[in-house]
Design a protein around this motif. Sequence first.
Motif, PDB file in Angstrom:
ATOM      1  N   LYS A  74      79.063  40.493  -2.690  1.00 55.35           N
ATOM      2  CA  LYS A  74      77.925  40.584  -3.392  1.00 55.35           C
ATOM      3  C   LYS A  74      78.084  40.592  -4.906  1.00 55.35           C
ATOM      4  O   LYS A  74      79.256  40.990  -5.397  1.00 55.35           O
ATOM      5  N   GLU A  75      77.335  39.940  -5.697  1.00 57.98           N
ATOM      6  CA  GLU A  75      77.606  40.136  -7.066  1.00 57.98           C
ATOM      7  C   GLU A  75      76.627  41.063  -7.734  1.00 57.98           C
ATOM      8  O   GLU A  75      76.769  41.673  -8.795  1.00 57.98           O
ATOM      9  N   PHE A  76      75.751  41.647  -6.665  1.00 52.24           N
ATOM     10  CA  PHE A  76      74.748  42.713  -7.156  1.00 52.24           C
ATOM     11  C   PHE A  76      73.904  42.434  -8.141  1.00 52.24           C
ATOM     12  O   PHE A  76      73.760  42.820  -9.343  1.00 52.24           O
ATOM     13  N   ILE A  77      73.368  41.097  -8.097  1.00 51.04           N
ATOM     14  CA  ILE A  77      72.203  40.507  -8.974  1.00 51.04           C
ATOM     15  C   ILE A  77      70.960  40.265  -8.649  1.00 51.04           C
ATOM     16  O   ILE A  77      71.064  40.235  -7.148  1.00 51.04           O
ATOM     17  N   SER A  78      70.044  40.092  -9.084  1.00 52.07           N
ATOM     18  CA  SER A  78      68.677  39.929  -8.520  1.00 52.07           C
ATOM     19  C   SER A  78      68.592  38.732  -7.651  1.00 52.07           C
ATOM     20  O   SER A  78      69.164  37.595  -7.935  1.00 52.07           O
ATOM     21  N   GLY A  79      67.702  38.937  -6.644  1.00 53.34           N
ATOM     22  CA  GLY A  79      67.799  37.854  -5.677  1.00 53.34           C
ATOM     23  C   GLY A  79      68.549  38.155  -4.542  1.00 53.34           C
ATOM     24  O   GLY A  79      68.258  37.685  -3.289  1.00 53.34           O
ATOM     25  N   GLU A  80      69.666  38.612  -4.528  1.00 50.89           N
ATOM     26  CA  GLU A  80      70.511  38.962  -3.546  1.00 50.89           C
ATOM     27  C   GLU A  80      69.845  39.891  -2.538  1.00 50.89           C
ATOM     28  O   GLU A  80      68.951  40.474  -2.722  1.00 50.89           O
ATOM     29  N   THR A  81      70.195  39.995  -1.139  1.00 52.10           N
ATOM     30  CA  THR A  81      69.515  40.780  -0.177  1.00 52.10           C
ATOM     31  C   THR A  81      70.720  41.440   0.589  1.00 52.10           C
ATOM     32  O   THR A  81      71.918  41.344   0.594  1.00 52.10           O
ATOM     33  N   LEU A  82      70.257  42.877   0.910  1.00 48.88           N
ATOM     34  CA  LEU A  82      71.136  43.561   1.449  1.00 48.88           C
ATOM     35  C   LEU A  82      70.265  44.152   2.900  1.00 48.88           C
ATOM     36  O   LEU A  82      68.889  44.358   2.706  1.00 48.88           O
ATOM     37  N   TYR A  83      71.055  44.651   3.979  1.00 44.38           N
ATOM     38  CA  TYR A  83      70.441  44.879   5.219  1.00 44.38           C
ATOM     39  C   TYR A  83      70.303  46.626   5.206  1.00 44.38           C
ATOM     40  O   TYR A  83      70.978  47.336   4.610  1.00 44.38           O
ATOM     41  N   PHE A  84      69.001  47.009   5.742  1.00 40.04           N
ATOM     42  CA  PHE A  84      68.775  48.539   5.889  1.00 40.04           C
ATOM     43  C   PHE A  84      67.960  48.622   7.333  1.00 40.04           C
ATOM     44  O   PHE A  84      66.830  47.919   7.212  1.00 40.04           O
ATOM     45  N   LEU A  85      68.545  49.265   8.217  1.00 38.35           N
ATOM     46  CA  LEU A  85      67.913  49.259   9.390  1.00 38.35           C
ATOM     47  C   LEU A  85      67.237  47.933  10.067  1.00 38.35           C
ATOM     48  O   LEU A  85      66.206  47.976  10.496  1.00 38.35           O
ATOM     49  N   GLY A  86      67.899  47.046   9.859  1.00 42.62           N
ATOM     50  CA  GLY A  86      67.638  45.557  10.585  1.00 42.62           C
ATOM     51  C   GLY A  86      66.853  44.679   9.486  1.00 42.62           C
ATOM     52  O   GLY A  86      66.641  43.690  10.136  1.00 42.62           O
ATOM     53  N   LYS A  87      66.496  45.500   8.293  1.00 42.83           N
ATOM     54  CA  LYS A  87      65.676  44.489   7.706  1.00 42.83           C
ATOM     55  C   LYS A  87      66.263  44.218   6.223  1.00 42.83           C
ATOM     56  O   LYS A  87      67.059  44.813   5.705  1.00 42.83           O
ATOM     57  N   GLU A  88      66.090  42.833   5.838  1.00 35.78           N
ATOM     58  CA  GLU A  88      66.519  42.274   4.702  1.00 35.78           C
ATOM     59  C   GLU A  88      65.685  42.938   3.661  1.00 35.78           C
ATOM     60  O   GLU A  88      64.568  42.659   3.483  1.00 35.78           O
ATOM     61  N   TYR A  89      66.458  43.685   2.299  1.00 38.33           N
ATOM     62  CA  TYR A  89      65.738  43.798   1.384  1.00 38.33           C
ATOM     63  C   TYR A  89      66.488  43.218   0.046  1.00 38.33           C
ATOM     64  O   TYR A  89      67.540  43.030   0.001  1.00 38.33           O
ATOM     65  N   LYS A  90      65.530  42.756  -0.778  1.00 39.62           N
ATOM     66  CA  LYS A  90      65.988  41.956  -2.062  1.00 39.62           C
ATOM     67  C   LYS A  90      66.377  43.125  -3.182  1.00 39.62           C
ATOM     68  O   LYS A  90      65.717  44.293  -3.314  1.00 39.62           O
ATOM     69  N   LEU A  91      67.306  43.019  -3.617  1.00 48.23           N
ATOM     70  CA  LEU A  91      68.181  43.690  -4.440  1.00 48.23           C
ATOM     71  C   LEU A  91      67.530  43.492  -5.920  1.00 48.23           C
ATOM     72  O   LEU A  91      67.499  42.143  -6.420  1.00 48.23           O
TER      73      LEU A  91
END
Length: 243
Positions: A74-91
Amino acid sequence: MEKIKFKNQEIEFEIIRSSRKTIGIIVNADQELIVRSPKRTSIRNIKNLLKEKENWILEKLAKMSEIKASPKDKEFISGETLYFLGKEYKLIPIAEANIKSLEIELVEETLIIRFPVELEDNKEKRKTEIRGKLISWYRSQAKTKINELINIHKKYLDVEPNKIVIKKQKKRWGSCSGKKNLNFNWKIIMAPQKVIEYLVVHELVHLIHPNHSKDFWQTVAETIPDYEEKKEWLRINGRLLTI
């Protein structure tokens, strides 16, 4: 790299020689065929053994091809996604002038990371600090969720773990020590809750049955009837659970 022909396909394999006495065959998650061999074993003998194990090797390669590849760092920029409890969240990273440390907040479909404005122009430092903060946040969330599930299932299973530890484990999602300590990989909090529940039950049952015997899996099935589906989900998707 050596090559061998199986049916209608040519497959490369790597030989790693050592002082061991027997030949070991490995098919890893990257679909690589590796042979661990005694130093003086000939290529001919190795290929003869591979031919004998042809069906097993092809089955393993097919199974490993189902595993989803690890995402790029990850570059940790807007538009990347991360998982939490099986769901993708936009960063959504946001630089703010009035804060001194990083803050994380889940808002609907997004994961907002607020960071001090002075980090905005220092890309590498910002990445390092955001990653560290995220890991701490994930570990905290994992501790809460896993303890919640343990408190539910330990009553049914009539077991009492000694200690619950959330940590980084390279190859395991969970483990149970001889001292009845349960260890869990913090990354499991990225998986769906039902998968986390399977892992919790899996480790709790080890307090009854230390190995993966028939009785062990029967006890798991009594609590998680579709445990094989959860186990398969982890096998295929596990490499996605990373930052």
